[in-house]
Design a protein around this motif. Structure first.
Motif, PDB file in Angstrom:
ATOM      1  N   VAL A  10      39.929  60.406  17.450  1.00 22.36           N
ATOM      2  CA  VAL A  10      38.444  60.819  17.853  1.00 22.36           C
ATOM      3  C   VAL A  10      37.541  60.259  16.708  1.00 22.36           C
ATOM      4  N   THR A  11      36.143  60.149  16.797  1.00 24.55           N
ATOM      5  CA  THR A  11      35.345  59.860  15.521  1.00 24.55           C
ATOM      6  C   THR A  11      34.312  60.944  15.438  1.00 24.55           C
ATOM      7  N   ILE A  12      34.135  61.293  13.926  1.00 25.20           N
ATOM      8  CA  ILE A  12      32.947  62.427  13.978  1.00 25.20           C
ATOM      9  C   ILE A  12      31.905  61.299  13.534  1.00 25.20           C
ATOM     10  N   LEU A  13      30.715  61.858  14.090  1.00 19.50           N
ATOM     11  CA  LEU A  13      29.287  61.242  13.782  1.00 19.50           C
ATOM     12  C   LEU A  13      28.708  62.008  12.904  1.00 19.50           C
ATOM     13  N   ARG A  14      28.406  62.018  11.734  1.00 20.62           N
ATOM     14  CA  ARG A  14      27.838  62.868  10.988  1.00 20.62           C
ATOM     15  C   ARG A  14      26.625  62.286  10.467  1.00 20.62           C
ATOM     16  N   PRO A  15      25.237  63.136  10.432  1.00 20.13           N
ATOM     17  CA  PRO A  15      24.212  62.350  10.112  1.00 20.13           C
ATOM     18  C   PRO A  15      24.095  62.474   8.709  1.00 20.13           C
ATOM     19  N   SER A  20      13.809  60.668   4.259  1.00 18.17           N
ATOM     20  CA  SER A  20      12.274  60.974   4.258  1.00 18.17           C
ATOM     21  C   SER A  20      11.936  61.823   5.246  1.00 18.17           C
ATOM     22  N   GLN A  21      10.525  62.117   5.610  1.00 15.26           N
ATOM     23  CA  GLN A  21       9.943  62.993   6.527  1.00 15.26           C
ATOM     24  C   GLN A  21       9.178  62.449   7.374  1.00 15.26           C
ATOM     25  N   ASP A  22       9.292  63.071   8.730  1.00 10.32           N
ATOM     26  CA  ASP A  22       8.177  62.450   9.494  1.00 10.32           C
ATOM     27  C   ASP A  22       6.882  62.848   9.711  1.00 10.32           C
ATOM     28  N   VAL A  28      14.122  63.594   8.237  1.00 14.83           N
ATOM     29  CA  VAL A  28      14.581  62.863   8.935  1.00 14.83           C
ATOM     30  C   VAL A  28      15.748  62.403   8.672  1.00 14.83           C
ATOM     31  N   PRO A  29      17.059  62.606   9.384  1.00 13.98           N
ATOM     32  CA  PRO A  29      18.241  62.296   9.035  1.00 13.98           C
ATOM     33  C   PRO A  29      18.426  60.797   8.306  1.00 13.98           C
ATOM     34  N   GLY A  30      19.512  60.598   7.566  1.00 21.30           N
ATOM     35  CA  GLY A  30      19.860  59.486   7.146  1.00 21.30           C
ATOM     36  C   GLY A  30      20.821  58.681   8.220  1.00 21.30           C
ATOM     37  N   ALA A  31      21.284  57.555   7.624  1.00 22.93           N
ATOM     38  CA  ALA A  31      22.314  56.698   8.487  1.00 22.93           C
ATOM     39  C   ALA A  31      23.446  57.557   8.981  1.00 22.93           C
ATOM     40  N   VAL A  32      23.936  57.417   9.963  1.00 27.07           N
ATOM     41  CA  VAL A  32      25.387  58.161  10.498  1.00 27.07           C
ATOM     42  C   VAL A  32      26.615  57.940   9.914  1.00 27.07           C
TER      43      VAL A  32
END
Length: 118
Positions: A10-15, A20-22, A28-32
């Motif tokens: 399985v693959t864990i997708l972690r933010p 940055s901020q909205d 705002v989370p960075g790349a997964v």
């Protein structure tokens, strides 16, 4: 628990960390990051493979769940998502693991996963 020799990967997708901020000041989370975890067992949560079905407006909503058994020490967090096959599940609740106080043997990391479609 060691990696299961005939288990699934399985693959864990972690933010990633916020970069940055909205407009409302929320991070705002960075790349997964994608973290493969081999040797896992995946089972339907209720043991029958069934899912709940709910009609909301004009759409059919299906909620299904899995239990993931990952090797002891696997780092899975409540904020992660997990790709199982082609589906991406949310981690539901806390992740659990167990080490025997008598033998020191370890069990799997147990994770409840939920998929909502529709």
């Amino acid at each position: 628990m060691r990696e299961l020799p005939h288990g699934d990967t399985v693959t864990i997708l972690r933010p990633g960390p916020s970069t940055s901020q909205d407009i409302y000041g929320n991070d705002v989370p960075g790349a997964v990051a994608e973290i493969p975890v081999p040797g896992c067992a995946v089972a339907p949560r209720d043991g029958t493979g069934s899912a709940t079905n709910e009609i909301v407006g004009d759409r059919d909503t299906v909620i299904s769940g899995l239990t993931l058994y990952a090797p002891f020490g696997t780092d899975i967090r409540a904020t992660d998502r997990v790709r199982v096959g082609d589906d991406i599940y949310e981690v539901e609740g806390h992740v659990g693991s167990f080490r025997s106080p008598f033998s020191g043997s370890t069990g799997p990391v147990v994770v409840a996963l939920e998929l909502v479609t529709g």
